[in-house]
Write a protein that holds these residues in place. Structure first.
Motif, PDB file in Angstrom:
ATOM      1  N   VAL A  45       0.900  -1.201   0.133  1.00  0.00           N
ATOM      2  CA  VAL A  45       0.159   0.080   0.086  1.00  0.00           C
ATOM      3  C   VAL A  45       0.887   1.315   0.245  1.00  0.00           C
ATOM      4  O   VAL A  45       0.549   2.183  -0.738  1.00  0.00           O
ATOM      5  CB  VAL A  45      -0.900   0.022   1.265  1.00  0.00           C
ATOM      6  CG1 VAL A  45      -1.634   1.452   1.380  1.00  0.00           C
ATOM      7  CG2 VAL A  45      -2.048  -1.050   1.080  1.00  0.00           C
ATOM      8  N   THR A  48       1.638   2.716  -3.400  1.00  0.00           N
ATOM      9  CA  THR A  48       0.744   3.301  -4.446  1.00  0.00           C
ATOM     10  C   THR A  48       0.646   4.787  -4.514  1.00  0.00           C
ATOM     11  O   THR A  48       1.146   5.526  -3.424  1.00  0.00           O
ATOM     12  CB  THR A  48      -0.584   2.812  -4.033  1.00  0.00           C
ATOM     13  OG1 THR A  48      -0.901   3.381  -2.645  1.00  0.00           O
ATOM     14  CG2 THR A  48      -0.597   1.311  -4.113  1.00  0.00           C
ATOM     15  N   PHE A  51      -1.252   6.534  -1.764  1.00  0.00           N
ATOM     16  CA  PHE A  51      -0.946   6.706  -0.396  1.00  0.00           C
ATOM     17  C   PHE A  51      -0.271   8.167  -0.091  1.00  0.00           C
ATOM     18  O   PHE A  51      -0.537   8.475   1.201  1.00  0.00           O
ATOM     19  CB  PHE A  51       0.290   5.716  -0.173  1.00  0.00           C
ATOM     20  CG  PHE A  51       0.772   5.706   1.274  1.00  0.00           C
ATOM     21  CD1 PHE A  51       0.176   4.860   2.165  1.00  0.00           C
ATOM     22  CD2 PHE A  51       2.167   6.190   1.687  1.00  0.00           C
ATOM     23  CE1 PHE A  51       0.569   4.837   3.546  1.00  0.00           C
ATOM     24  CE2 PHE A  51       2.270   6.005   2.988  1.00  0.00           C
ATOM     25  CZ  PHE A  51       1.687   5.471   3.868  1.00  0.00           C
ATOM     26  N   TYR A  62      -2.091   3.486   9.181  1.00  0.00           N
ATOM     27  CA  TYR A  62      -1.489   2.338   8.445  1.00  0.00           C
ATOM     28  C   TYR A  62      -0.202   1.993   8.875  1.00  0.00           C
ATOM     29  O   TYR A  62      -0.053   0.534   8.858  1.00  0.00           O
ATOM     30  CB  TYR A  62      -1.002   2.977   6.871  1.00  0.00           C
ATOM     31  CG  TYR A  62      -0.077   2.184   6.078  1.00  0.00           C
ATOM     32  CD1 TYR A  62      -0.665   1.159   5.561  1.00  0.00           C
ATOM     33  CD2 TYR A  62       0.882   2.730   6.126  1.00  0.00           C
ATOM     34  CE1 TYR A  62       0.149   0.326   4.558  1.00  0.00           C
ATOM     35  CE2 TYR A  62       2.067   1.836   5.346  1.00  0.00           C
ATOM     36  CZ  TYR A  62       1.404   0.777   4.794  1.00  0.00           C
ATOM     37  OH  TYR A  62       2.458  -0.059   3.982  1.00  0.00           O
TER      38      TYR A  62
END
Length: 176
Positions: A45, A48, A51, A62
């Motif tokens: 993640v 990306t 993010f 996160y």
């Protein structure tokens, strides 16, 4: 053989330890794989494009989720390391005790990881923080109920039924 292995079994303590260890391995394989896959997705993640646009709360959420995933994965893999270190030292009962605690820790942190990941996902996908918190809390409550509360209820009911059967002089009691 003797009956030191437990009620209703004709096994030696070593045979019991071997059986319990095999059972634990089967149990941990199920959740270990899921934890590792979830952790792998979580790691991706951060790479990306979206993010970088996350608000500070979600970035911190996160980070906490990834740390929980790492702890869950580590706790669920740890029994394997213990087994390697204990192998050949006639320490299977100790292994079973430590592995049981590690697996319990792994399950708790896995449940927290899933709930936190769900919270992050729902906050990002729906843009509705309140609904995200409610749904994530409901899922965590579901895990608590099915993983902790329900097994305790079944254990108590079974113990009460067995005690009543012993009080009536029955040998095995009704298995239902």
């Amino acid at each position: 053989m003797n009956d030191d292995g437990g009620p209703g079994r004709d096994e030696t303590p070593q045979e019991r330890a071997d059986r319990l260890w095999t059972d634990m391995l089967q149990e941990v394989r199920v959740c270990q794989t899921g934890a590792q896959i979830l952790f792998g997705f979580l790691i991706g993640v951060a790479f990306t494009p979206r993010f970088a646009a996350l608000p500070a709360f979600d970035t911190n959420l996160y980070t906490a989720t990834v740390v929980l995933g790492a702890v869950a994965t580590g706790a669920l893999v740890a029994p394997v390391a213990f087994h390697r270190l204990f192998a050949g030292h006639d320490m299977k009962p100790e292994l079973i005790h430590v592995a049981g605690r590690l697996i319990a820790t792994g399950l708790v942190t896995l449940a927290l990881t899933i709930a936190a990941a769900l919270l992050l996902l729902l906050r990002t996908a729906t843009g509705n923080p309140t609904a995200s918190w409610i749904i994530s809390a409901a899922v965590l409550l579901w895990f608590t109920t099915t993983w902790l509360v329900l097994p305790q209820v079944v254990l108590r009911r079974t113990a009460a039924r067995q005690a009543a059967a012993r009080g009536r002089g029955e040998v095995g009691g009704d298995p239902r």
